[in-house]
Scaffold this motif. Structure first.
Motif, PDB file in Angstrom:
ATOM      1  N   SER A   1     104.266  13.306  61.141  1.00 25.28           N
ATOM      2  CA  SER A   1     104.320  12.287  62.656  1.00 25.28           C
ATOM      3  C   SER A   1     103.784  12.989  64.160  1.00 25.28           C
ATOM      4  O   SER A   1     104.650  14.181  64.116  1.00 25.28           O
ATOM      5  N   ASN A   2     103.987  12.752  64.660  1.00 23.71           N
ATOM      6  CA  ASN A   2     103.846  12.837  66.099  1.00 23.71           C
ATOM      7  C   ASN A   2     105.041  12.724  66.653  1.00 23.71           C
ATOM      8  O   ASN A   2     105.220  13.375  68.257  1.00 23.71           O
ATOM      9  N   ASN A   3     106.106  12.156  66.135  1.00 24.49           N
ATOM     10  CA  ASN A   3     107.615  13.123  66.599  1.00 24.49           C
ATOM     11  C   ASN A   3     108.229  14.340  66.077  1.00 24.49           C
ATOM     12  O   ASN A   3     108.404  15.105  67.246  1.00 24.49           O
ATOM     13  N   ILE A   4     107.284  14.983  65.176  1.00 19.22           N
ATOM     14  CA  ILE A   4     107.648  16.726  65.245  1.00 19.22           C
ATOM     15  C   ILE A   4     106.202  17.300  66.065  1.00 19.22           C
ATOM     16  O   ILE A   4     107.172  17.917  66.201  1.00 19.22           O
ATOM     17  N   ALA A   5     105.209  16.309  65.647  1.00 16.68           N
ATOM     18  CA  ALA A   5     104.179  17.363  66.888  1.00 16.68           C
ATOM     19  C   ALA A   5     103.334  16.650  67.652  1.00 16.68           C
ATOM     20  O   ALA A   5     102.871  16.140  66.720  1.00 16.68           O
ATOM     21  N   PRO A   6     103.804  15.989  68.704  1.00 15.36           N
ATOM     22  CA  PRO A   6     103.177  15.053  69.554  1.00 15.36           C
ATOM     23  C   PRO A   6     101.389  15.233  69.651  1.00 15.36           C
ATOM     24  O   PRO A   6     100.916  16.783  69.633  1.00 15.36           O
ATOM     25  N   ALA A   7     100.508  14.804  70.063  1.00 17.59           N
ATOM     26  CA  ALA A   7      98.964  14.997  69.708  1.00 17.59           C
ATOM     27  C   ALA A   7      98.387  15.519  69.950  1.00 17.59           C
ATOM     28  O   ALA A   7      98.986  15.857  71.576  1.00 17.59           O
ATOM     29  N   GLY A   8      97.639  16.716  70.261  1.00 13.90           N
ATOM     30  CA  GLY A   8      97.255  17.069  70.862  1.00 13.90           C
ATOM     31  C   GLY A   8      96.520  19.316  70.221  1.00 13.90           C
ATOM     32  O   GLY A   8      96.817  18.906  69.287  1.00 13.90           O
ATOM     33  N   TYR A   9      96.897  20.239  71.278  1.00 12.90           N
ATOM     34  CA  TYR A   9      95.933  21.080  71.139  1.00 12.90           C
ATOM     35  C   TYR A   9      97.116  21.746  70.453  1.00 12.90           C
ATOM     36  O   TYR A   9      98.834  21.760  71.900  1.00 12.90           O
ATOM     37  N   TYR A  10      97.311  22.294  69.981  1.00 15.17           N
ATOM     38  CA  TYR A  10      98.655  23.894  69.215  1.00 15.17           C
ATOM     39  C   TYR A  10      97.981  25.270  68.580  1.00 15.17           C
ATOM     40  O   TYR A  10      96.554  25.238  68.775  1.00 15.17           O
ATOM     41  N   MET A  11      97.777  25.999  69.043  1.00 14.13           N
ATOM     42  CA  MET A  11      97.477  27.405  68.762  1.00 14.13           C
ATOM     43  C   MET A  11      98.521  27.477  67.517  1.00 14.13           C
ATOM     44  O   MET A  11      99.359  28.005  67.014  1.00 14.13           O
ATOM     45  N   LEU A  12      97.519  28.278  66.241  1.00 17.33           N
ATOM     46  CA  LEU A  12      98.216  27.899  65.426  1.00 17.33           C
ATOM     47  C   LEU A  12      97.886  29.731  64.335  1.00 17.33           C
ATOM     48  O   LEU A  12      96.760  29.726  64.821  1.00 17.33           O
ATOM     49  N   PHE A  13      98.945  30.158  63.853  1.00 17.51           N
ATOM     50  CA  PHE A  13      99.325  31.418  63.153  1.00 17.51           C
ATOM     51  C   PHE A  13      99.898  31.155  62.015  1.00 17.51           C
ATOM     52  O   PHE A  13     100.128  30.955  61.281  1.00 17.51           O
ATOM     53  N   VAL A  14      98.999  32.676  61.305  1.00 20.37           N
ATOM     54  CA  VAL A  14      99.727  33.179  60.470  1.00 20.37           C
ATOM     55  C   VAL A  14     100.671  34.120  60.274  1.00 20.37           C
ATOM     56  O   VAL A  14      99.921  34.885  60.888  1.00 20.37           O
ATOM     57  N   VAL A  15     101.513  33.994  59.540  1.00 17.19           N
ATOM     58  CA  VAL A  15     102.904  35.123  60.038  1.00 17.19           C
ATOM     59  C   VAL A  15     102.920  35.712  58.435  1.00 17.19           C
ATOM     60  O   VAL A  15     103.043  34.715  57.625  1.00 17.19           O
ATOM     61  N   HIS A  16     103.237  37.104  58.758  1.00 12.24           N
ATOM     62  CA  HIS A  16     103.167  38.151  57.118  1.00 12.24           C
ATOM     63  C   HIS A  16     104.346  38.549  58.012  1.00 12.24           C
ATOM     64  O   HIS A  16     104.221  39.321  58.588  1.00 12.24           O
ATOM     65  N   GLN A  17     105.502  39.250  56.951  1.00 14.38           N
ATOM     66  CA  GLN A  17     106.557  39.282  57.121  1.00 14.38           C
ATOM     67  C   GLN A  17     106.892  39.893  58.193  1.00 14.38           C
ATOM     68  O   GLN A  17     107.233  40.829  59.395  1.00 14.38           O
ATOM     69  N   GLU A  18     107.517  38.312  58.740  1.00 16.09           N
ATOM     70  CA  GLU A  18     106.825  38.604  60.619  1.00 16.09           C
ATOM     71  C   GLU A  18     106.118  38.795  61.999  1.00 16.09           C
ATOM     72  O   GLU A  18     106.656  39.070  63.001  1.00 16.09           O
ATOM     73  N   VAL A  19     105.195  39.269  61.250  1.00  9.71           N
ATOM     74  CA  VAL A  19     103.875  39.725  62.324  1.00  9.71           C
ATOM     75  C   VAL A  19     103.014  38.552  62.454  1.00  9.71           C
ATOM     76  O   VAL A  19     102.147  37.989  60.839  1.00  9.71           O
ATOM     77  N   PRO A  20     102.674  37.833  63.085  1.00 10.59           N
ATOM     78  CA  PRO A  20     102.016  36.975  63.424  1.00 10.59           C
ATOM     79  C   PRO A  20     100.001  37.748  63.203  1.00 10.59           C
ATOM     80  O   PRO A  20     100.053  38.119  64.188  1.00 10.59           O
ATOM     81  N   SER A  21      99.376  36.562  62.750  1.00  8.78           N
ATOM     82  CA  SER A  21      97.848  37.085  63.241  1.00  8.78           C
ATOM     83  C   SER A  21      97.493  36.255  64.475  1.00  8.78           C
ATOM     84  O   SER A  21      98.591  35.886  65.497  1.00  8.78           O
ATOM     85  N   GLU A  22      96.792  36.948  65.168  1.00  7.70           N
ATOM     86  CA  GLU A  22      96.150  36.329  66.396  1.00  7.70           C
ATOM     87  C   GLU A  22      95.586  34.538  66.340  1.00  7.70           C
ATOM     88  O   GLU A  22      95.178  34.485  64.836  1.00  7.70           O
ATOM     89  N   GLY A  23      96.203  33.683  66.851  1.00  4.55           N
ATOM     90  CA  GLY A  23      95.940  32.557  66.988  1.00  4.55           C
ATOM     91  C   GLY A  23      95.053  32.160  67.394  1.00  4.55           C
ATOM     92  O   GLY A  23      94.021  32.757  67.929  1.00  4.55           O
ATOM     93  N   ILE A  24      94.492  30.959  66.846  1.00  4.35           N
ATOM     94  CA  ILE A  24      93.351  29.672  67.051  1.00  4.35           C
ATOM     95  C   ILE A  24      93.519  28.010  67.228  1.00  4.35           C
ATOM     96  O   ILE A  24      94.739  28.234  66.950  1.00  4.35           O
ATOM     97  N   TRP A  25      93.162  27.918  68.063  1.00  2.46           N
ATOM     98  CA  TRP A  25      93.407  26.710  68.682  1.00  2.46           C
ATOM     99  C   TRP A  25      92.918  25.669  67.770  1.00  2.46           C
ATOM    100  O   TRP A  25      92.217  25.460  66.833  1.00  2.46           O
ATOM    101  N   ILE A  26      93.834  24.730  67.332  1.00  2.00           N
ATOM    102  CA  ILE A  26      93.135  23.246  66.358  1.00  2.00           C
ATOM    103  C   ILE A  26      94.073  21.909  67.010  1.00  2.00           C
ATOM    104  O   ILE A  26      94.498  22.102  68.200  1.00  2.00           O
ATOM    105  N   LYS A  27      93.550  20.758  67.424  1.00  2.00           N
ATOM    106  CA  LYS A  27      93.868  19.525  67.345  1.00  2.00           C
ATOM    107  C   LYS A  27      94.358  18.873  66.852  1.00  2.00           C
ATOM    108  O   LYS A  27      93.467  18.322  65.543  1.00  2.00           O
ATOM    109  N   ILE A  28      95.302  18.347  67.058  1.00  3.69           N
ATOM    110  CA  ILE A  28      95.884  17.044  66.173  1.00  3.69           C
ATOM    111  C   ILE A  28      95.879  15.716  67.005  1.00  3.69           C
ATOM    112  O   ILE A  28      96.096  15.461  67.576  1.00  3.69           O
ATOM    113  N   HIS A  29      95.802  15.005  65.752  1.00  8.07           N
ATOM    114  CA  HIS A  29      95.643  13.763  65.870  1.00  8.07           C
ATOM    115  C   HIS A  29      95.949  12.682  65.111  1.00  8.07           C
ATOM    116  O   HIS A  29      95.417  13.396  63.485  1.00  8.07           O
TER     117      HIS A  29
END
Length: 445
Positions: free
Chosen positions: A417-445
């Motif tokens: 829901s948009n109460n958890i994440a309002p619509a718009g752009y976010y950086m998405l990361f994959v995290v492995h053992q507390e080490v994150p990837s470089e992020g990519i931009w995604i747009k939630i709608h």
């Protein structure tokens, strides 16, 4: 080009990625400015009377419907919206801001505002907080005052974050806020008289989702006023910039804090803080910090003077930029760091959509220690990052891609829901053992 005064303004991003900046000083105090770079060579659009009230030292927050609420400001005990529901829409009274205002020095400017997952707003001003239904203009809950009763908002400038929201089966059960640092009562007036009080070394943490919430107090390794708190992609909190003494305001800070601190919210109570290597640049009043897509923190500025003053002062104006690299970027962690292969950056994602992410890791992967996080871009000023938000996505099944020695994929779900994440752009990361990837931009709608 911006043509009006943006000094001590506020802002945030719209769902389409436009930057909205509201208020400021003098001719800028009623102005809304919008910048959208989708056309490649765009300029600022200024709306001279986009605000119903003068907004100086106010706070913005993005709402689930994509609008922004603008709360408070100097001698403004009210809130309003942008864009307006109609041209005649005015501001709405918020007595809580008057109740938390010190008559000698307001001490509740740039209030800490966070969207709760029930769609209401947590609003913290001075030393108190409420849960606020902005649609009905109704206070739903008065939280207990922070123990000690010391002020945490401008000019007794502490900072605050909404701790990571962990989605389980589409819902978030625990919502917590962390407030750190600031300056004791009377510090601003004392600084005017040449006495620079020691900054607060305490943090208050509260589960705002609890039926009977209470503050749990913690002690930082050192006091800090005018510090910035940034959510890192792995869910840790960085505390950086600021001073050991004084308050915000012209010439009122002393003894820069050069050591950043990492706060690990999931560690036991007595082992959450970790001091980092120091910088050499004082970052005092009007400094800033923001998370970059590669996981570094961009740190810049410092202007404790009424005008830009580069010489013959205790802390000269500093217009430089530098980056802080958390320990997850150390060379000895490089073998653990994921690299996202797909989806491509700028991908559109719908609520409740399954997301399949492919990534590589140089070393062997611990399949049980993979998570996916979303981080909302923030508007940072005066030690507070407006709209800062980190969501740990639901579950996630990680498997090795057959025929690929270092390629894996994780299946997870977009927020429900948009109460958890309002619509718009976010950086998405994959995290492995507390080490994150470089992020990519995604747009939630």
């Amino acid at each position: 080009m911006v043509l009006t005064d943006v000094w001590c303004s506020s802002g945030g991003l719209t769902p389409d990625g436009s930057l909205v900046q509201t208020g400021g000083f003098n001719d800028g105090d009623h102005v809304v400015r919008v910048f959208n770079n989708s056309c490649g060579k765009c300029d600022w659009v200024e709306i001279p009377f986009g605000l119903a009230q003068r907004r100086w030292y106010a706070t913005n927050h993005v709402l689930p419907d994509g609008r922004q609420i603008i709360i408070g400001g100097r001698r403004q005990f009210n809130y309003e919206f942008y864009p307006k529901a109609s041209p005649s829409e005015k501001s709405y009274s918020l007595p809580f801001l008057l109740q938390t205002s010190d008559p000698k020095i307001e001490n509740n400017l740039y209030p800490f505002v966070f969207l709760n997952v029930d769609g209401n707003l947590f609003v913290y001003a001075n030393n108190r907080a409420i849960l606020f239904d902005y649609k009905l203009n109704k206070v739903l809950k008065m939280y207990p005052g922070i123990p000690g009763g010391e002020p945490r908002n401008y000019p007794s400038t502490g900072s605050a974050v909404l701790l990571p929201l962990r989605v389980v089966q589409g819902t978030v059960a625990v919502v917590e806020v962390l407030v750190c640092g600031g300056a004791p009562k009377g510090s601003f007036l004392n600084a005017q008289n040449g006495r620079f009080d020691g900054a607060l070394n305490t943090c208050g943490r509260i589960k705002i989702s609890d039926p009977v919430p209470n503050w749990v107090m913690e002690t930082m390794p050192m006091g800090r006023v005018m510090g910035d708190m940034l959510l890192l992609p792995n869910g840790d909190v960085l505390i950086i910039n600021g001073g050991l003494n004084g308050t915000a305001g012209w010439e009122f800070g002393r003894n820069p804090v050069f050591n950043p601190v990492i706060y690990r919210p999931d560690n036991p109570l007595t082992s959450r803080f970790e001091i980092q290597n120091p910088t050499t640049v004082p970052r005092m009043y009007h400094s800033t910090a923001v998370l970059l897509r590669d996981g570094r923190i961009l740190v810049g500025g410092s202007n404790p003077h009424q005008y830009y003053n580069f010489t013959n002062v205790l802390f000269p104006t500093d217009l430089s930029l530098e980056s802080f690299s958390p320990s997850y970027l150390d060379a000895n962690s490089s073998g653990l760091r994921p690299t996202i292969i797909s989806p491509a950056t700028q991908t559109n994602i719908q609520y409740n959509q399954q997301i399949v992410i492919r990534f590589t890791v140089p070393n062997t992967v611990n399949l049980n220690r993979i998570s996916v996080t979303l981080v909302a871009p923030s508007f940072n000023t005066h030690s507070f990052s407006m709209n800062q938000r980190l969501v740990v996505l639901d579950g996630g099944t990680t498997t090795k891609v057959i025929g690929e020695s270092t390629t894996y994929q994780v299946k997870t779900m977009a927020p429900s829901s948009n109460n958890i994440a309002p619509a718009g752009y976010y950086m998405l990361f994959v995290v492995h053992q507390e080490v994150p990837s470089e992020g990519i931009w995604i747009k939630i709608h």
